[in-house]
Scaffold this motif. Structure first.
Motif, PDB file in Angstrom:
ATOM      1  N   VAL A   1       0.841  -1.202   0.000  1.00 19.52           N
ATOM      2  CA  VAL A   1       0.000   0.000   0.000  1.00 19.52           C
ATOM      3  C   VAL A   1       0.876   1.251   0.000  1.00 19.52           C
ATOM      4  O   VAL A   1       0.594   2.231  -0.704  1.00 19.52           O
ATOM      5  CB  VAL A   1      -0.952  -0.008   1.206  1.00 19.52           C
TER       6      VAL A   1
ATOM      7  N   ASN B   1       0.923   4.415  -2.354  1.00 20.54           N
ATOM      8  CA  ASN B   1       0.833   5.791  -1.876  1.00 20.54           C
ATOM      9  C   ASN B   1       1.926   6.672  -2.473  1.00 20.54           C
ATOM     10  O   ASN B   1       1.721   7.873  -2.700  1.00 20.54           O
ATOM     11  CB  ASN B   1       0.936   5.829  -0.349  1.00 20.54           C
TER      12      ASN B   1
ATOM     13  N   ILE C   1      -7.048  -1.314   2.131  1.00 20.13           N
ATOM     14  CA  ILE C   1      -6.336  -0.200   2.752  1.00 20.13           C
ATOM     15  C   ILE C   1      -7.069   0.202   4.021  1.00 20.13           C
ATOM     16  O   ILE C   1      -8.295   0.364   4.016  1.00 20.13           O
ATOM     17  CB  ILE C   1      -6.254   0.998   1.778  1.00 20.13           C
TER      18      ILE C   1
ATOM     19  N   ASP D   1      -2.250   3.040   7.040  1.00 18.92           N
ATOM     20  CA  ASP D   1      -2.113   3.198   5.587  1.00 18.92           C
ATOM     21  C   ASP D   1      -2.514   4.606   5.176  1.00 18.92           C
ATOM     22  O   ASP D   1      -1.776   5.309   4.489  1.00 18.92           O
ATOM     23  CB  ASP D   1      -2.993   2.185   4.856  1.00 18.92           C
TER      24      ASP D   1
END
Length: 697
Positions: A403, A407, A498, A547
């Motif tokens: 994740v 990002n 997420i 996250d």
């Protein structure tokens, strides 16, 4: 007009026009709608700093009659001996209703719960203004909303004056001489140095509001040359911006004579957790420099603070402040705070949860309503921040690491922000001209905001899905959720899941998190809410175990000059969503480094025109590269019971600080004919540190 956005592996930088990456996705931003017209209800009376206060000795001093009785009984020194050599003197000419009278209570309702009284080591007192009433800092910024723009600078406080060396690298601060803690022990540089050396500099300690060495500039040092003189040494010349960092809540010293014996460096076998928790909420009468001292705590019921007999501020007639004898903090919920303030069973509320606005407006519109309600400018804003650390902060597992790599991918962040229907999100909180579409970064309507430098990606669900497909995120199993590419370590082929962190104590935070969950489902991303109470949420975020996180923005995105270092990851432990891993090194993306450079240039210059241009660059870097996904922006309202006097006009609930500091509560009073019998411990004073509660004659 075409814009360029960094992809995952950005290369070169070009400031002033655009930021170009080696692998960039060209997109077309849209026109940012102007916020709906919404006039603030009340305008500040702008004055000079010298109009508000000064430091000087007065011919004589006064105090409440019941406190004088303690003096007459030999239980307390005379007031003149309890005050510093030159106390801070508030001028009556700047008080909206003039010199006050003693007595009465301000009844707060809060949703937090006190963990204990060791603010220095990171314990929360429950928020809602408890810590502001107990703590004093080297400088002060809350009341700056009323200071003329040409004189805008941090206000002296515990540090009564300062001067720069000729080369601008040293700042000499002079502390107020003769001030005392609430137990009568002198306040000196020993308290400031204990806070600095054993808390800020100690990597095992995290003061409540997140002070780190980098908060005051990389390489900054501090030394005491005598009991009342501090000398700061800075890497850059004349970095006046750091004086703002010495206000609430990053340089508010605790009582070293109480805290130092519990520090692991001074107590054999003591752990840092034991140090942090050495003063639980049941520990009464912790010494403070603030106006009120905690004297009673009942779990899930109430915290009571009584006036500090050694408080070091007076009015210009010599009356020792504060005017109010007691502060109550009823332990309930944040939503109940609004309800009770409007109903008159509470006295004060920062109306900041938009869901409560319509009902509060209806009830306060009645001429017989006990409280006055005044909206300010749109200084409440929320952002969805992605965890941008790719080098181990928070010890992510394979899913969390995957994740984070997403990002850090520009196309992914643009896809997420383009899938947010901000109009619908705002209207889900409150209908009417309250909320504004907020793309992130500096707030519209504030001093440094520039619409022309703000890149806005409008709601475009189809375009967002196309961007996900471009980076290999497609629904390969037909369940409506996109899957990680097969080659993704540890999670190849699995659904993209997420977590989003949010604060359970505030309905607005929960509502926005739930809105993100629903809107991301349409994009094909499964978002799982992690809704935690305030202290748990803060600890989780600070440890990097998230996250995404829904954050109510700080003062840095409103004033810029307050909390400036937090505008970018200017140090390994500064940013809320990008901190260093175990090696204490930041893995900044190129555009993040550009933001850091801009912020450091802003701190280093005092040229007004240059600062404006730098913030234009900052805003473009932030919004073009989607440092955070703006969710909504709206005004807050200050609710105060009508019986209180000396409430400054136009006081915002949040700007440089929260309203509990903005209104200068130590000057607030209740006229004699409006006072009520609300005091729970009348005619008492705080007892000895750690004793059972207040004492009476």
């Amino acid at each position: 007009m075409k814009r360029h956005v960094f992809a995952l592996t950005g290369a070169s930088l070009l400031l002033g026009v655009s930021v170009i990456a080696a692998q960039a996705q060209t997109i077309s931003p849209g026109e940012l709608p102007d916020p709906p017209k919404f006039d603030a209800q009340g305008t500040p009376n702008f004055v000079g700093m010298a109009d508000i206060f000064e430091y000087k000795a007065l011919p004589a001093y006064s105090e409440p009659d019941f406190v004088k009785a303690f003096v007459d009984a030999g239980k307390l020194p005379p007031v003149a001996e309890r005050l510093p050599k030159e106390p801070m003197v508030f001028k009556a000419s700047n008080m909206p209703d003039g010199i006050g009278v003693y007595g009465d209570v301000m009844r707060h309702v809060i949703g937090g719960r006190p963990e204990g009284w060791n603010y220095t080591a990171g314990q929360s007192q429950g928020w809602g203004g408890i810590d502001i009433g107990m703590s004093e800092c080297l400088t002060r910024t809350g009341p700056l909303f009323t200071v003329k723009a040409e004189e805008l600078a941090p206000m002296p406080n515990l540090a009564k004056s300062w001067e720069w060396s000729e080369d601008g690298h040293k700042l000499t601060m002079h502390l107020i001489e003769g001030a005392k803690w609430s137990d009568g022990v002198p306040f000196t540089t020993k308290d400031a140095m204990f806070y600095w050396e054993k808390n800020v500099l100690d990597p095992n300690v995290s003061p409540l509001n997140g002070a780190t060495p980098e908060t005051f500039g990389e390489g900054t040092t501090l030394e005491a040359t005598d009991d009342y003189t501090l000398v700061w040494t800075f890497k850059d010349a004349f970095p006046a911006q750091y004086i703002y960092q010495m206000a609430y809540g990053t340089f508010c010293p605790g009582p070293a004579h109480i805290l130092a014996p519990e520090h692991p460096d001074n107590k054999a076998g003591q752990t840092y957790d034991q140090y942090k928790n050495a003063f639980p909420p049941e520990y009464m009468n912790i010494p403070v420099m603030g106006a009120w001292v905690p004297v009673e705590y009942r779990a899930d019921d109430i915290v009571v603070l009584r006036r500090n007999p050694y408080y070091w501020k007076v009015d210009d007639q010599g009356n020792q402040l504060p005017y109010l004898n007691e502060m109550h903090y009823r332990l309930s919920t944040w939503a109940d705070r609004d309800v009770q303030a409007v109903a008159g069973t509470g006295d004060f509320s920062n109306l900041e949860q938009a869901e409560s606005y319509v009902e509060a407006l209806k009830r306060s519109a009645d001429a017989a309503a006990p409280a006055r309600l005044a909206f300010g400018a749109r200084t409440i804003g929320y952002t969805l921040y992605p965890n941008l650390s790719g080098n181990g902060w928070g010890e992510p597992d394979a899913r969390a690491q995957a994740v984070r790599e997403l990002n850090r991918n520009a196309d992914f962040r643009v896809a997420v922000t383009s899938a947010i229907d901000r109009q619908a999100l705002g209207e889900s909180l409150v209908k009417g001209p309250f909320t504004a579409i907020y793309p992130g970064g500096l707030y519209a309507g504030t001093t440094y905001y520039d619409k022309g430098s703000t890149v806005y990606y409008p709601y475009n669900l189809d375009g967002a899905k196309a961007l996900l497909a471009k980076i290999g995120l497609t629904d390969t199993d037909g369940n409506g959720i996109v899957n990680f590419p097969a080659e993704t370590p540890g999670v190849g082929g699995k659904d993209v899941e997420i977590t989003v962190l949010a604060n359970a104590d505030y309905q607005t935070d929960k509502s926005l998190a739930e809105g993100v969950v629903a809107q991301m489902e349409k994009l094909g991303i499964r978002v799982i809410p992690n809704i935690l109470t305030g202290t748990q949420r803060d600890a989780t975020e600070q440890s990097g175990k998230f996250d995404w996180t829904v954050r109510r923005n700080g003062s840095e995105l409103i004033s810029v000059v307050q909390g400036t270092v937090a505008l970018a990851p200017t140090g390994p432990r500064i940013s809320a969503h990008h901190r260093a891993g175990a090696n204490d090194q930041l893995d900044l993306l190129p555009w993040e480094q550009a933001m850091v450079d801009v912020v450091n240039k802003f701190i280093a210059t005092n040229d007004a025109a240059e600062r404006v241009e730098l913030m234009k660059q900052y805003q473009k870097l932030y919004t073009e590269n989607v440092n955070g996904i703006g969710l909504t922006q709206y005004p807050g309202a200050l609710i105060i019971n009508k019986r209180f006097a000396n409430i400054p006009a136009g006081a915002p609930i949040f700007m440089f600080n929260w309203a509990e500091d903005n209104i200068i509560r130590e000057r607030v009073f209740v006229p004699a004919d409006k006072q009520q019998n609300y005091e729970l411990h009348p005619n008492t004073l705080p007892g000895a540190p750690g004793s059972a509660g207040p004492v009476a004659l």
